[in-house]
Each structure stands twice: as structure tokens, then as C-alpha cells.
Enzyme design. Sequence first.
Site, short mmCIF file in Angstrom:
data_model
loop_
_atom_site.label_atom_id
_atom_site.label_comp_id
_atom_site.label_asym_id
_atom_site.label_seq_id
_atom_site.Cartn_x
_atom_site.Cartn_y
_atom_site.Cartn_z
N LYS A 57 13.76 -50.90 -3.03
CA LYS A 57 13.46 -49.46 -2.91
C LYS A 57 14.76 -48.66 -2.77
O LYS A 57 14.97 -47.69 -3.49
CB LYS A 57 12.57 -49.20 -1.67
CG LYS A 57 11.23 -49.94 -1.70
CD LYS A 57 10.39 -49.62 -0.49
CE LYS A 57 10.92 -50.12 0.84
NZ LYS A 57 11.02 -51.60 0.95
N ARG A 88 4.07 -45.69 5.24
CA ARG A 88 3.92 -47.14 5.40
C ARG A 88 2.59 -47.51 6.00
O ARG A 88 2.33 -48.70 6.23
CB ARG A 88 5.01 -47.64 6.34
CG ARG A 88 6.17 -48.31 5.65
CD ARG A 88 7.17 -48.62 6.72
NE ARG A 88 8.00 -49.72 6.38
CZ ARG A 88 9.22 -49.60 5.86
NH1 ARG A 88 9.70 -48.43 5.59
NH2 ARG A 88 9.94 -50.66 5.61
N ARG A 92 21.76 -59.83 1.61
CA ARG A 92 22.07 -58.40 1.52
C ARG A 92 23.18 -58.04 2.51
O ARG A 92 23.24 -58.55 3.63
CB ARG A 92 20.83 -57.56 1.85
CG ARG A 92 21.20 -56.08 1.99
CD ARG A 92 20.02 -55.16 2.00
NE ARG A 92 19.12 -55.44 3.09
CZ ARG A 92 17.96 -54.84 3.24
NH1 ARG A 92 17.56 -53.95 2.35
NH2 ARG A 92 17.17 -55.15 4.25
N ARG A 101 22.38 -56.29 8.12
CA ARG A 101 21.43 -55.59 9.00
C ARG A 101 20.88 -56.56 10.03
O ARG A 101 20.54 -57.70 9.69
CB ARG A 101 20.27 -55.02 8.16
CG ARG A 101 20.49 -53.57 7.78
CD ARG A 101 19.49 -53.03 6.80
NE ARG A 101 18.10 -53.26 7.12
CZ ARG A 101 17.09 -52.78 6.39
NH1 ARG A 101 17.34 -52.03 5.35
NH2 ARG A 101 15.84 -53.04 6.72
N ARG A 103 8.53 -58.77 9.30
CA ARG A 103 8.47 -57.57 8.45
C ARG A 103 7.50 -57.78 7.30
O ARG A 103 6.79 -56.86 6.89
CB ARG A 103 9.87 -57.24 7.90
CG ARG A 103 10.76 -56.60 8.96
CD ARG A 103 12.23 -56.71 8.59
NE ARG A 103 12.60 -55.97 7.42
CZ ARG A 103 13.69 -56.22 6.70
NH1 ARG A 103 14.51 -57.21 7.05
NH2 ARG A 103 13.97 -55.50 5.65
P1 AP5 Z 1 17.16 -53.03 -1.19
O1 AP5 Z 1 17.25 -51.98 -2.25
O2 AP5 Z 1 18.04 -52.89 -0.01
O3 AP5 Z 1 15.62 -53.26 -0.77
P2 AP5 Z 1 14.63 -52.35 0.04
O4 AP5 Z 1 13.32 -52.37 -0.67
O5 AP5 Z 1 15.24 -51.01 0.31
O6 AP5 Z 1 14.51 -53.24 1.34
P3 AP5 Z 1 14.53 -52.85 2.87
O7 AP5 Z 1 14.82 -54.11 3.62
O8 AP5 Z 1 15.47 -51.68 3.10
O9 AP5 Z 1 13.08 -52.41 3.10
P4 AP5 Z 1 12.36 -52.32 4.41
O10 AP5 Z 1 11.17 -51.59 3.98
O11 AP5 Z 1 12.14 -53.59 5.11
O12 AP5 Z 1 13.43 -51.57 5.37
P5 AP5 Z 1 13.61 -50.03 5.79
O13 AP5 Z 1 15.05 -49.79 5.98
O14 AP5 Z 1 12.84 -49.14 4.93
O15 AP5 Z 1 17.43 -54.43 -1.92
C1 AP5 Z 1 17.45 -55.63 -1.15
C2 AP5 Z 1 18.58 -56.54 -1.66
O16 AP5 Z 1 18.30 -56.97 -2.99
C3 AP5 Z 1 19.96 -55.87 -1.73
O17 AP5 Z 1 20.90 -56.84 -1.39
C4 AP5 Z 1 20.11 -55.45 -3.21
O18 AP5 Z 1 21.46 -55.44 -3.62
C5 AP5 Z 1 19.33 -56.56 -3.90
N1 AP5 Z 1 18.60 -56.11 -5.09
C6 AP5 Z 1 17.83 -54.98 -5.21
N2 AP5 Z 1 17.26 -54.93 -6.43
C7 AP5 Z 1 17.68 -56.06 -7.08
C8 AP5 Z 1 17.44 -56.60 -8.38
N3 AP5 Z 1 16.66 -55.97 -9.26
N4 AP5 Z 1 18.00 -57.78 -8.71
C9 AP5 Z 1 18.79 -58.42 -7.83
N5 AP5 Z 1 19.07 -57.97 -6.60
C10 AP5 Z 1 18.53 -56.81 -6.23
O19 AP5 Z 1 12.90 -50.05 7.23
C11 AP5 Z 1 13.46 -50.78 8.29
C12 AP5 Z 1 12.55 -50.70 9.49
O20 AP5 Z 1 12.44 -49.32 9.92
C13 AP5 Z 1 11.10 -51.15 9.28
O21 AP5 Z 1 10.96 -52.55 9.44
C14 AP5 Z 1 10.37 -50.36 10.38
O22 AP5 Z 1 10.54 -50.98 11.63
C15 AP5 Z 1 11.14 -49.04 10.40
N6 AP5 Z 1 10.50 -48.04 9.52
C16 AP5 Z 1 11.03 -47.54 8.37
N7 AP5 Z 1 10.17 -46.68 7.80
C17 AP5 Z 1 9.08 -46.63 8.62
C18 AP5 Z 1 7.84 -45.94 8.55
N8 AP5 Z 1 7.54 -45.13 7.52
N9 AP5 Z 1 6.95 -46.15 9.56
C19 AP5 Z 1 7.23 -46.94 10.61
N10 AP5 Z 1 8.38 -47.65 10.70
C20 AP5 Z 1 9.29 -47.50 9.72
MG MG Z 2 15.92 -50.05 2.03
#
Ligand code: AP5
Ligand code: MG
Length: 216
Positions: free
Chosen positions: A13, A88, A127, A159, A170
Amino acid sequence: MYLILLGAPGAGKGTQAVELSKILKVPHISTGDIFRDNIKAKTELGVIADSYISKGKLVPDDVTTNMVDDRISQEDCKNGFILDGFPRTIAQAEALEKILGKTKSKLLKVLNIVISEDVVLRRLSQRRICPNCKRSYHLEFDPPHGDICYSCGAKVVQRPDDVPDVIKQRLITYNESTKPLIDFYRSKGSLVNVQSENDIDESLQNSLYALGLKGI
Ligand code: AP5
Ligand code: MG
């Protein structure tokens, strides 16, 4: 464009949102990034968020929704935005509809990034992120320069929630609370699915195609 990026942890994402934001010229809003900035700054919101994020649980809906409401009310969002990691839960999606109102809610597009759990595990364990400009790296597919961010020169870090036990939780949280949004948005006709197991460039091209933006 009013765009939501939906997908499991590690689906890509954030990676895609950075590029789509440049192409569409609308801000990229990552709730995870906002929480991490608050954790770093030790704000009251950061203390609350950390107690959930470190366990792989969701921050409560009211806290998250108020934070997003504040952010998307800002001037730079008046022509659209990309929401990465919000909504979410169904409750968050319903709150977003209320915030946006009927007209803008109808304009919402939801890009559901599809990826298997095996790929998620490979992506998250390798990552690294830049705590300054937020760029994501992957040690194999998209490595930083040593441990330095290409974009801003800061030192990249892992992270704290990218460790096996928290990743497992997660994924459970995603399957229980977030996956139902796929049907929610499908029934509204706003959902498009995109396969994202290809490399980063190809995944972005797939997304542009799915959104009807190929050729931009
Ligand atoms: P990356 O782009 O970083 O993936 P992502 O989908 O953004 O993954 P996240 O871990 O950030 O998602 P998440 O939903 O768990 O965390 P968030 O920060 O939103 O890509 C991942 C890796 O793959 C990278 O190394 C990248 O280089 C590689 N990659 C990407 N695409 C690729 C491809 N095509 N080919 C090869 N490699 C690739 O949330 C964190 C925490 O915050 C949550 O757990 C929760 O506790 C809280 N939170 C956030 N939003 C909310 C909400 N709305 N409600 C309640 N709690 C929330
Ligand atoms: Mg992310």
C-alpha cells in the site's frame, strides 16, 4: 481522485501510494505513518497508538477516525487524497462516508491489493523504512544505499512491528477486521482488485490499469 488502498500488511500500500500520489497529484495519507510520527514525538496520541500497534492490534475506531477527519479537512485534500491504511473496519468506513457526505462518497475508488500470506511474510521480514521521509525499502527487491535512504539521506530502520509474532497478529487482525471491507466496497460498486505479486514497477502498472489510468 478519492482513493482508498486496501490490502493486507505488506501488500505494498505504502509503496504504491507514494507513486500514485505523484501521478495523481493528491496527498498520500498513511494512518500508520501518522501514528508512528506521534509515537516518535511521544504525544498523547502516540502513547495510545503504541499500546495497540506494538501488539499488532488496531487503534480504537474513534481515535483513528477523528485523526483522519482532521487530516482530510485540510486544504490540500480538497481535490482528493489517497488513504493508505484507512478505513480498516466497517465502523471506520461508515464514519468516512459521513465525513465525506453523499457526493464525495460516490466518487470513492477502492483499490484492493491482492497478495498471498507467503509473499507478505517475505516482504515484511526484509522491509526497512526511512523514519524521516517514510520511504519503504526491501533488502532484496528495492535495497537502500547501505543503510542510508536514497531520497533524504537518513538512516533506515526496521519497524518494531515487523517481527514474526507481531506480523502474525497483524495478519489475524487484518483477516478479522479489515477483510470484510472487500465485500462492503464491492457491494457499493467502488472496488477494483489488483494483483501485486509482481515486482514494484509491474504492480504499479497493474494498479494504474485497474484504475483506468493507463497512459497517464
Ligand atoms: P509496503 O508498501 O511497506 O506495504 P504496506 O502495505 O504499506 O504494509 P504495512 O506493513 O505498512 O501495512 P500495515 O497495514 O500493516 O501497516 P500500517 O503502517 O498501515 O511494502 C512492504 C515491503 O514490500 C517493503 O519492503 C516494499 O519495499 C516491498 N514491496 C512492496 N511492493 C512490492 C512488490 N511489488 N514487489 C516486491 N517488493 C515489494 O499500520 C501499522 C499499524 O498502525 C497497524 O497494525 C495498526 O495497529 C495501526 N493502524 C494503522 N491504521 C489504522 C486504522 N485505520 N485503524 C486502526 N489502527 C490502525
Ligand atoms: Mg504501509
